[in-house]
Design a protein around this motif. Structure first.
Motif, short mmCIF file in Angstrom:
data_model
loop_
_atom_site.label_atom_id
_atom_site.label_comp_id
_atom_site.label_asym_id
_atom_site.label_seq_id
_atom_site.Cartn_x
_atom_site.Cartn_y
_atom_site.Cartn_z
N PHE A 1 0.83 -1.21 0.00
CA PHE A 1 0.00 0.00 0.00
C PHE A 1 0.87 1.26 0.00
O PHE A 1 0.62 2.21 -0.74
CB PHE A 1 -0.93 0.02 1.22
N GLU A 2 1.91 1.27 0.84
CA GLU A 2 2.78 2.46 0.93
C GLU A 2 3.38 2.80 -0.43
O GLU A 2 3.47 3.96 -0.81
CB GLU A 2 3.88 2.22 1.96
N LYS A 3 3.77 1.75 -1.15
CA LYS A 3 4.35 1.95 -2.47
C LYS A 3 3.31 2.54 -3.42
O LYS A 3 3.55 3.51 -4.12
CB LYS A 3 4.87 0.61 -3.02
N LYS A 4 2.14 1.92 -3.42
CA LYS A 4 1.07 2.37 -4.32
C LYS A 4 0.61 3.79 -3.97
O LYS A 4 0.30 4.58 -4.84
CB LYS A 4 -0.13 1.40 -4.24
N PHE A 5 0.56 4.07 -2.66
CA PHE A 5 0.12 5.38 -2.21
C PHE A 5 1.09 6.46 -2.68
O PHE A 5 0.68 7.51 -3.17
CB PHE A 5 0.00 5.39 -0.68
N HIS A 6 2.38 6.17 -2.55
CA HIS A 6 3.41 7.12 -3.00
C HIS A 6 3.28 7.39 -4.49
O HIS A 6 3.35 8.54 -4.94
CB HIS A 6 4.80 6.56 -2.66
N GLU A 7 3.07 6.32 -5.25
CA GLU A 7 2.91 6.46 -6.71
C GLU A 7 1.68 7.30 -7.05
O GLU A 7 1.69 8.09 -7.98
CB GLU A 7 2.75 5.07 -7.37
N SER A 8 0.61 7.11 -6.28
CA SER A 8 -0.65 7.81 -6.58
C SER A 8 -0.53 9.32 -6.38
O SER A 8 -1.38 10.08 -6.82
CB SER A 8 -1.78 7.26 -5.72
N MET A 9 0.53 9.76 -5.72
CA MET A 9 0.71 11.20 -5.46
C MET A 9 1.56 11.90 -6.51
O MET A 9 1.64 13.12 -6.51
CB MET A 9 1.42 11.38 -4.11
N SER A 10 2.22 11.13 -7.37
CA SER A 10 3.24 11.73 -8.24
C SER A 10 2.67 12.75 -9.22
O SER A 10 1.52 12.66 -9.65
CB SER A 10 4.00 10.65 -9.00
N SER A 11 3.50 13.74 -9.56
CA SER A 11 3.09 14.84 -10.44
C SER A 11 4.27 15.25 -11.32
O SER A 11 5.42 14.91 -11.04
CB SER A 11 2.66 16.01 -9.56
N THR B 1 4.80 16.55 -1.58
CA THR B 1 4.19 15.24 -1.31
C THR B 1 5.21 14.28 -0.70
O THR B 1 4.87 13.45 0.14
CB THR B 1 3.54 14.62 -2.57
N TYR B 2 6.47 14.42 -1.09
CA TYR B 2 7.54 13.60 -0.49
C TYR B 2 7.64 13.91 1.01
O TYR B 2 7.76 13.02 1.84
CB TYR B 2 8.88 13.89 -1.18
N TYR B 3 7.54 15.19 1.33
CA TYR B 3 7.57 15.64 2.73
C TYR B 3 6.39 15.04 3.49
O TYR B 3 6.54 14.56 4.62
CB TYR B 3 7.51 17.17 2.77
N ILE B 4 5.21 15.03 2.86
CA ILE B 4 4.00 14.48 3.51
C ILE B 4 4.16 12.99 3.77
O ILE B 4 3.92 12.51 4.86
CB ILE B 4 2.74 14.74 2.62
N VAL B 5 4.58 12.24 2.74
CA VAL B 5 4.69 10.78 2.84
C VAL B 5 5.67 10.37 3.94
O VAL B 5 5.45 9.40 4.65
CB VAL B 5 5.10 10.16 1.47
N ASN B 6 6.74 11.14 4.09
CA ASN B 6 7.75 10.77 5.09
C ASN B 6 7.42 11.21 6.51
O ASN B 6 8.18 10.96 7.42
CB ASN B 6 9.13 11.31 4.66
#
Length: 325
Positions: free
Chosen positions: A18-28, A37-42
């Motif tokens: 899920f973490e992997k998929k979630f990170h991908e779903s944020m990309s721009s 978004t990198y700051y948010i995920v971490n």
């Protein structure tokens, strides 16, 4: 092992993916957005919401999840994150879980746009995959969260809130998102079953208990996430205070309303209010109500067959009211 790790145990594999998929779903394609978004995920929290999605899905299906479950968890997390980013702007808050908030680092304008971006990413993730049933569950939650916040603002101006209105506020503001996680987990694996409604109610009850626990923190001296008396300072009507207002004489009620309205920045007066609420049984009453919601939630999952996922959900329900933060 910490209780949160224990709860996560039966869905470790799913949470990692899920973490992997979630990170991908944020990309721009926008570098600034990716930095934010990198700051948010971490700086993620306990991730209770995706955990609810996977645990309910696995309990209902007898141990399986599918791509819809992952997408549902990602959408919930994207939309939840969007609301947190917007909340920090609304509350003019500089910190979130001990880190700087987005608006503190990048200013309000950017924070609002980032929140909008995350919201649209969540909606598109559902639409692109035809998950309209899941999208409906999530959209209802977003509508209710906004209504709950506005209802609270409207009622906070006049300190005459009833217990029923309070329950409606917390049902919309807090419980609706946890309800969405649980019904979404069930719906992702069994779209036409009766589990979706059952799990919605289950999540709603947990959410109600969760919020009352938060209210109680305002009256304790434990080293928790928020300082004692903060709700009183912000003139927030919480259950211990509502109960006390409805169970004291006219003179005391006048003093209490005056304290919350006009002396909420006075530390000594806030301490007196806290002591008065305790003395009038406000905390005992709120704890009792929280226990009722907890028991009703456990009753709903009692009928499901024994499984590690059901055990983890029971742990989660108990954790919600026993947590220290």
């Amino acid at each position: 092992m910490k209780i949160t790790e224990q709860i996560k145990q039966p869905i470790l594999k799913e949470m990692e993916l899920f973490e992997k998929k979630f990170h991908e779903s944020m990309s721009s394609k926008v570098a600034l957005l990716n930095r934010i978004t990198y700051y948010i995920v971490n700086r993620k929290g306990k991730q209770m919401r995706p955990m609810f999605v996977f645990l309910t899905a696995k309990m209902v299906s007898g141990g399986t999840v599918n791509e819809r479950t992952y997408r549902g968890a990602s959408v919930i997390e994207l939309i939840h994150t969007a609301t947190l980013v917007h909340d920090d702007v609304v509350d003019d808050s500089n910190k979130r879980r001990g880190f700087f908030s987005i608006n503190a680092l990048w200013k309000n304008k950017i924070a609002v746009l980032v929140g909008d971006y995350l919201l649209s990413k969540g909606l598109l993730l559902s639409i692109d995959n035809g998950d309209f049933d899941l999208l409906r569950i999530i959209s209802v939650a977003v509508r209710e969260m906004s209504e709950g916040e506005l209802l609270q603002i409207e009622k906070a101006r006049r300190l005459d809130i009833t217990e029923d209105v309070y329950y409606e506020i917390i049902r919309q503001k807090t419980a609706t998102l946890i309800a969405a996680c649980c019904s979404l987990g069930a719906c992702s694996v069994d779209p036409d079953g009766e589990h979706t409604l059952k799990m919605r109610r289950f999540g709603e009850l947990i959410g109600m208990a969760f919020q009352i626990k938060d209210d109680l923190f305002d009256y304790t001296d434990d080293a928790i996430g928020k300082p004692t008396g903060i709700d009183i300072k912000e003139q927030k009507m919480t259950l211990p205070l509502i109960y006390t207002l409805n169970n004291c004489d006219r003179q005391e009620k006048k003093w209490l309303i005056n304290s919350v309205k006009n002396h909420n920045k006075d530390k000594k007066r806030v301490k007196e209010v806290i002591a008065f609420v305790k003395q009038k049984g406000g905390l005992t009453y709120a704890e009792q109500k929280m226990g009722e919601f907890q028991r009703e939630a456990l009753e709903i999952i009692r009928e499901y067959p024994a499984s590690p996922y059901k055990d983890a959900l029971e742990l989660m329900v108990n954790y919600v009211i026993e947590r220290k933060i």
